[in-house]
Design a protein around this motif. Structure first.
Motif, PDB file in Angstrom:
ATOM      1  N   ILE A 133       0.829  -1.213   0.005  1.00  0.00           N
ATOM      2  CA  ILE A 133       0.117   0.103  -0.120  1.00  0.00           C
ATOM      3  C   ILE A 133       0.924   1.134   0.132  1.00  0.00           C
ATOM      4  O   ILE A 133       1.958   1.238   0.493  1.00  0.00           O
ATOM      5  CB  ILE A 133      -0.802  -0.145   1.120  1.00  0.00           C
ATOM      6  N   ALA A 134       0.596   2.378  -0.586  1.00  0.00           N
ATOM      7  CA  ALA A 134       1.106   3.631  -0.807  1.00  0.00           C
ATOM      8  C   ALA A 134       0.209   4.800  -0.382  1.00  0.00           C
ATOM      9  O   ALA A 134      -0.813   4.564  -1.100  1.00  0.00           O
ATOM     10  CB  ALA A 134       1.930   3.656  -2.102  1.00  0.00           C
ATOM     11  N   LEU A 135       0.761   5.689   0.079  1.00  0.00           N
ATOM     12  CA  LEU A 135      -0.076   7.076   0.162  1.00  0.00           C
ATOM     13  C   LEU A 135       0.966   8.196  -0.489  1.00  0.00           C
ATOM     14  O   LEU A 135       2.055   8.332   0.047  1.00  0.00           O
ATOM     15  CB  LEU A 135      -0.221   7.333   1.583  1.00  0.00           C
ATOM     16  N   LEU A 136       0.403   8.956  -1.494  1.00  0.00           N
ATOM     17  CA  LEU A 136       1.115   9.850  -2.105  1.00  0.00           C
ATOM     18  C   LEU A 136       0.716  11.078  -2.119  1.00  0.00           C
ATOM     19  O   LEU A 136      -0.861  11.233  -2.173  1.00  0.00           O
ATOM     20  CB  LEU A 136       1.163   9.691  -3.708  1.00  0.00           C
ATOM     21  N   SER A 137       1.233  12.299  -1.945  1.00  0.00           N
ATOM     22  CA  SER A 137       0.636  13.662  -1.412  1.00  0.00           C
ATOM     23  C   SER A 137       1.406  14.689  -2.070  1.00  0.00           C
ATOM     24  O   SER A 137       2.619  14.665  -2.094  1.00  0.00           O
ATOM     25  CB  SER A 137       0.472  13.716   0.091  1.00  0.00           C
ATOM     26  N   ARG A 138       0.879  15.766  -2.448  1.00  0.00           N
ATOM     27  CA  ARG A 138       1.405  17.047  -3.027  1.00  0.00           C
ATOM     28  C   ARG A 138       1.631  17.777  -1.466  1.00  0.00           C
ATOM     29  O   ARG A 138       2.513  19.176  -1.878  1.00  0.00           O
ATOM     30  CB  ARG A 138       0.385  17.687  -3.981  1.00  0.00           C
ATOM     31  N   HIS A 139       0.937  17.523  -0.487  1.00  0.00           N
ATOM     32  CA  HIS A 139       1.047  18.261   0.608  1.00  0.00           C
ATOM     33  C   HIS A 139       2.201  17.507   1.812  1.00  0.00           C
ATOM     34  O   HIS A 139       2.274  16.217   1.633  1.00  0.00           O
ATOM     35  CB  HIS A 139      -0.221  18.661   1.377  1.00  0.00           C
ATOM     36  N   PRO A 140       2.673  18.115   2.485  1.00  0.00           N
ATOM     37  CA  PRO A 140       3.706  17.437   3.366  1.00  0.00           C
ATOM     38  C   PRO A 140       2.997  16.501   4.376  1.00  0.00           C
ATOM     39  O   PRO A 140       1.742  16.698   4.754  1.00  0.00           O
ATOM     40  CB  PRO A 140       4.277  18.678   4.245  1.00  0.00           C
ATOM     41  N   LEU A 141       3.697  15.366   4.505  1.00  0.00           N
ATOM     42  CA  LEU A 141       3.359  14.564   5.578  1.00  0.00           C
ATOM     43  C   LEU A 141       3.737  14.594   6.889  1.00  0.00           C
ATOM     44  O   LEU A 141       5.200  14.350   6.772  1.00  0.00           O
ATOM     45  CB  LEU A 141       3.462  12.848   4.763  1.00  0.00           C
ATOM     46  N   GLU A 142       3.051  14.309   7.985  1.00  0.00           N
ATOM     47  CA  GLU A 142       3.768  14.637   9.354  1.00  0.00           C
ATOM     48  C   GLU A 142       3.161  13.318  10.152  1.00  0.00           C
ATOM     49  O   GLU A 142       2.203  12.925   9.779  1.00  0.00           O
ATOM     50  CB  GLU A 142       3.390  15.787   9.988  1.00  0.00           C
ATOM     51  N   GLN A 143       3.995  12.932  11.175  1.00  0.00           N
ATOM     52  CA  GLN A 143       3.438  11.722  12.037  1.00  0.00           C
ATOM     53  C   GLN A 143       3.056  10.597  11.161  1.00  0.00           C
ATOM     54  O   GLN A 143       2.159  10.090  11.546  1.00  0.00           O
ATOM     55  CB  GLN A 143       2.258  12.227  12.728  1.00  0.00           C
ATOM     56  N   THR A 144       3.919  10.162  10.409  1.00  0.00           N
ATOM     57  CA  THR A 144       3.579   9.003   9.521  1.00  0.00           C
ATOM     58  C   THR A 144       3.981   7.778  10.161  1.00  0.00           C
ATOM     59  O   THR A 144       4.794   7.763  11.215  1.00  0.00           O
ATOM     60  CB  THR A 144       4.618   8.850   8.456  1.00  0.00           C
ATOM     61  N   GLU A 145       2.983   6.789  10.117  1.00  0.00           N
ATOM     62  CA  GLU A 145       2.896   5.375  10.769  1.00  0.00           C
ATOM     63  C   GLU A 145       2.789   4.624   9.766  1.00  0.00           C
ATOM     64  O   GLU A 145       1.728   4.474   9.018  1.00  0.00           O
ATOM     65  CB  GLU A 145       2.024   5.077  11.934  1.00  0.00           C
TER      66      GLU A 145
END
Length: 202
Positions: A38-50
């Motif tokens: 699984i993957a999460l792609l974002s144009r905006h910053p990712l914080e507190q990733t788990e």
């Protein structure tokens, strides 16, 4: 935001390429040799990733992140639970969905109000099944009811298994299916409006 399912090492190499990275520079990747990467792609910053690795063969990897968007923190969970191949697997799927729904509905920051939340993925569940019922007190559907699986050349499917659920902070501006990309599932597209700010986002 883009959530990718059945995400392999080969797919990871593609999204790390310059063309995708330029559009989605913030990435949380959980590739796997089986169909539960699984993957999460974002144009905006990712914080507190788990990255929550499964404790046993009954569960699958989950991704959690806070997206920093226009000064707001938005909580996102990406999931692809096991299909309900028997009653035991169905119970685990439902429990995992309920845990994430309650978590998203209960998140706060700095003693302030709740954090806008999104849960999305191939949930291996229809909108009328037990898993969706357990989530409904906490989250609301933000995707349509069009069938997404199996994908027969972008023309015919039977079951809506791919979903977007959201907290009460959101209203749905639009929802539908994306183009046939060669997967055995049709992609789901949801456009959401954040109630507090009135700003639209996808």
């Amino acid at each position: 935001l883009v959530i990718l399912l059945e995400f392999t090492d080969a797919a990871a190499a593609r999204v790390r390429g310059a063309d995708v990275d330029a559009r989605y520079p913030h990435q949380l990747l959980g590739p796997s040799a089986d169909q539960f990467g699984i993957a999460l792609l974002s144009r905006h910053p990712l914080e507190q990733t788990e990255t929550l690795n499964p404790p046993d063969i009954m569960s699958t990897t989950r991704l959690r992140a806070m997206v920093r968007w226009q000064g707001e923190l938005i909580a996102v969970t990406a999931m692809h639970p096991m299909p309900p191949i028997n009653a035991e697997y169905a119970v685990v799927r439902d429990a995992d969905l309920a845990v994430e729904a309650k978590r998203l509905a209960g998140l706060t920051t700095g003693g302030a109000g709740g954090v806008p939340g999104i849960l999305a993925g191939d949930l291996n569940d229809t909108p009328w099944s037990t898993g969706a019922a357990l989530m409904s007190p906490e989250l609301r559907r933000a995707s349509g009811l069009a069938p997404t699986w199996p994908n027969a050349g972008g023309r015919f499917s039977l079951l809506p298994l791919d979903h977007v659920f959201v907290t009460s902070h959101w209203s749905r501006r639009a929802a539908g299916l994306g183009p046939d990309l060669g997967s055995d599932h049709r992609p789901v597209v949801s456009e959401l409006l954040l109630r507090q700010s009135g700003d639209a986002g996808t």
